[in-house]
Design a protein around this motif. Structure first.
Motif, PDB file in Angstrom:
ATOM      1  N   GLN A   1     -13.873 -15.576  80.362  1.00  0.00           N
ATOM      2  CA  GLN A   1     -14.929 -16.715  80.159  1.00  0.00           C
ATOM      3  C   GLN A   1     -15.444 -16.492  78.520  1.00  0.00           C
ATOM      4  O   GLN A   1     -15.966 -15.392  78.178  1.00  0.00           O
ATOM      5  CB  GLN A   1     -16.102 -16.446  80.951  1.00  0.00           C
ATOM      6  N   GLY A   2     -15.460 -17.575  77.791  1.00  0.00           N
ATOM      7  CA  GLY A   2     -15.983 -17.498  76.489  1.00  0.00           C
ATOM      8  C   GLY A   2     -17.354 -17.165  76.313  1.00  0.00           C
ATOM      9  O   GLY A   2     -18.101 -17.845  77.023  1.00  0.00           O
ATOM     10  N   GLY A   3     -17.791 -16.659  75.292  1.00  0.00           N
ATOM     11  CA  GLY A   3     -19.126 -16.264  75.360  1.00  0.00           C
ATOM     12  C   GLY A   3     -19.737 -15.448  76.294  1.00  0.00           C
ATOM     13  O   GLY A   3     -20.967 -15.155  76.154  1.00  0.00           O
ATOM     14  N   ARG A   4     -18.953 -14.748  76.938  1.00  0.00           N
ATOM     15  CA  ARG A   4     -19.542 -13.569  78.075  1.00  0.00           C
ATOM     16  C   ARG A   4     -18.753 -12.794  78.278  1.00  0.00           C
ATOM     17  O   ARG A   4     -17.988 -12.662  79.342  1.00  0.00           O
ATOM     18  CB  ARG A   4     -19.883 -14.573  79.244  1.00  0.00           C
TER      19      ARG A   4
ATOM     20  N   GLY B   1     -14.801 -23.437  76.150  1.00  0.00           N
ATOM     21  CA  GLY B   1     -14.785 -23.736  74.815  1.00  0.00           C
ATOM     22  C   GLY B   1     -15.860 -24.798  74.488  1.00  0.00           C
ATOM     23  O   GLY B   1     -16.430 -25.023  73.350  1.00  0.00           O
ATOM     24  N   ASP B   2     -16.345 -25.767  75.343  1.00  0.00           N
ATOM     25  CA  ASP B   2     -17.219 -26.839  75.289  1.00  0.00           C
ATOM     26  C   ASP B   2     -18.339 -26.168  74.846  1.00  0.00           C
ATOM     27  O   ASP B   2     -19.446 -26.401  74.349  1.00  0.00           O
ATOM     28  CB  ASP B   2     -17.234 -27.588  76.426  1.00  0.00           C
ATOM     29  N   ASP B   3     -18.631 -24.730  75.455  1.00  0.00           N
ATOM     30  CA  ASP B   3     -20.113 -24.036  75.331  1.00  0.00           C
ATOM     31  C   ASP B   3     -20.082 -23.267  73.946  1.00  0.00           C
ATOM     32  O   ASP B   3     -20.946 -22.684  73.461  1.00  0.00           O
ATOM     33  CB  ASP B   3     -20.398 -23.127  76.280  1.00  0.00           C
ATOM     34  N   MET B   4     -18.767 -23.261  73.349  1.00  0.00           N
ATOM     35  CA  MET B   4     -18.920 -22.374  71.946  1.00  0.00           C
ATOM     36  C   MET B   4     -18.424 -23.162  70.649  1.00  0.00           C
ATOM     37  O   MET B   4     -17.646 -22.849  69.808  1.00  0.00           O
ATOM     38  CB  MET B   4     -17.502 -21.212  72.307  1.00  0.00           C
TER      39      MET B   4
ATOM     40  N   ASN C   1     -17.202  -8.105  69.444  1.00  0.00           N
ATOM     41  CA  ASN C   1     -16.947  -7.705  70.629  1.00  0.00           C
ATOM     42  C   ASN C   1     -15.606  -6.532  70.777  1.00  0.00           C
ATOM     43  O   ASN C   1     -14.458  -6.993  70.743  1.00  0.00           O
ATOM     44  CB  ASN C   1     -16.684  -8.598  71.594  1.00  0.00           C
ATOM     45  N   PRO C   2     -16.228  -5.469  70.409  1.00  0.00           N
ATOM     46  CA  PRO C   2     -14.794  -4.383  70.318  1.00  0.00           C
ATOM     47  C   PRO C   2     -13.830  -4.397  71.473  1.00  0.00           C
ATOM     48  O   PRO C   2     -12.658  -4.377  71.368  1.00  0.00           O
ATOM     49  CB  PRO C   2     -15.542  -3.128  70.243  1.00  0.00           C
ATOM     50  N   GLY C   3     -14.477  -4.542  72.932  1.00  0.00           N
ATOM     51  CA  GLY C   3     -13.615  -4.559  73.836  1.00  0.00           C
ATOM     52  C   GLY C   3     -12.761  -5.670  73.630  1.00  0.00           C
ATOM     53  O   GLY C   3     -11.523  -5.608  74.125  1.00  0.00           O
ATOM     54  N   LEU C   4     -13.118  -6.854  73.641  1.00  0.00           N
ATOM     55  CA  LEU C   4     -12.420  -8.264  73.512  1.00  0.00           C
ATOM     56  C   LEU C   4     -11.391  -7.970  72.273  1.00  0.00           C
ATOM     57  O   LEU C   4     -10.369  -8.194  72.460  1.00  0.00           O
ATOM     58  CB  LEU C   4     -13.352  -9.262  73.307  1.00  0.00           C
ATOM     59  N   LYS C   5     -11.965  -7.585  71.135  1.00  0.00           N
ATOM     60  CA  LYS C   5     -11.128  -7.518  69.996  1.00  0.00           C
ATOM     61  C   LYS C   5      -9.676  -6.509  70.261  1.00  0.00           C
ATOM     62  O   LYS C   5      -8.705  -6.682  70.083  1.00  0.00           O
ATOM     63  CB  LYS C   5     -11.854  -6.767  68.671  1.00  0.00           C
ATOM     64  N   HIS C   6      -9.971  -5.432  70.871  1.00  0.00           N
ATOM     65  CA  HIS C   6      -8.999  -4.486  71.480  1.00  0.00           C
ATOM     66  C   HIS C   6      -7.959  -5.252  72.309  1.00  0.00           C
ATOM     67  O   HIS C   6      -6.903  -4.971  72.228  1.00  0.00           O
ATOM     68  CB  HIS C   6      -9.763  -3.190  72.283  1.00  0.00           C
ATOM     69  N   ILE C   7      -8.376  -6.210  73.277  1.00  0.00           N
ATOM     70  CA  ILE C   7      -7.670  -6.810  74.220  1.00  0.00           C
ATOM     71  C   ILE C   7      -6.598  -7.753  73.288  1.00  0.00           C
ATOM     72  O   ILE C   7      -5.345  -7.794  73.533  1.00  0.00           O
ATOM     73  CB  ILE C   7      -8.257  -7.433  75.218  1.00  0.00           C
ATOM     74  N   VAL C   8      -7.219  -8.671  72.542  1.00  0.00           N
ATOM     75  CA  VAL C   8      -6.560  -9.573  71.774  1.00  0.00           C
ATOM     76  C   VAL C   8      -5.782  -8.517  70.752  1.00  0.00           C
ATOM     77  O   VAL C   8      -4.528  -9.235  70.848  1.00  0.00           O
ATOM     78  CB  VAL C   8      -7.611 -10.363  70.849  1.00  0.00           C
TER      79      VAL C   8
END
Length: 185
Positions: free
Chosen positions: A80-83, A114-117, A129-136
């Motif tokens: 979920q984007g933003g969360r 994406g509509d919320d972002m 977001n280090p955790g998200l960056k790691h995944i990406v």
């Protein structure tokens, strides 16, 4: 109430409802469509194997393994984007352990809502977001932001173009839509 703009429905361009009224999937659900993008496509919606409310996760993992084989699928890791939460840290590694193969080579991180972002710089959000960056990063920097409220096919076309080797997987799609995008520029 069924979700009208469920991601699976949008990808499959389906008017049928793919999901139930609950936001959490508790068992594998499979939908196939013949000849979308020039070839048959199957979407497998899996439960969050690590969610506390999912019973008998090993059963669902085995079901998922039937449909998701190395070299034969694209994995959309939906977040979920933003969360981005602490529960999602390490999700890629846990999924690979469960499935028994290196999914990162064929995974696209699909950020929803994406509509919320709208006013968010997506790369900055990921980088902060280090955790998200790691995944990406471990998925070859493949990510896509999906607007759940839109039925616009363009977001699906953009997603397909991010699939590794999409031209060989979907040759008719590549021939039609790559040509169209060149003409529209």
């Amino acid at each position: 109430m069924k979700w009208k703009n469920y991601i699976g429905n949008i990808i499959l361009q389906s008017k049928e409802q793919f999901a139930s009224s609950v936001p959490i999937t508790f068992c594998c659900t499979v939908r196939s469509v013949n000849k979308i993008f020039g070839v048959p496509v199957r979407v497998v919606d899996t439960p969050d194997f690590f969610h506390e409310d999912v019973k008998d996760a090993h059963v669902h993992i085995n079901e998922c393994r039937k449909y998701c084989q190395p070299g034969q699928c694209v994995v959309l890791l939906v977040i979920q984007g933003g969360r981005f939460t602490n529960q999602e840290i390490g999700i890629l590694e846990r999924l690979e352990d469960c499935l028994g193969w290196n999914i990162r080579d064929c995974t696209i991180v699909l950020l929803t809502r994406g509509d919320d972002m709208k006013n968010v710089n997506l790369w900055s959000y990921i980088s902060e977001n280090p955790g998200l960056k790691h995944i990406v990063e471990h998925c070859g920097n493949r990510f896509h932001l999906f607007n759940n409220k839109s039925k616009d096919i363009k977001q699906v076309l953009e997603l397909v173009r991010k699939i590794p080797n999409y031209k060989s997987l979907f040759p008719k799609f590549a021939k039609k839509y790559d040509k169209d995008s060149c003409n529209s520029s």
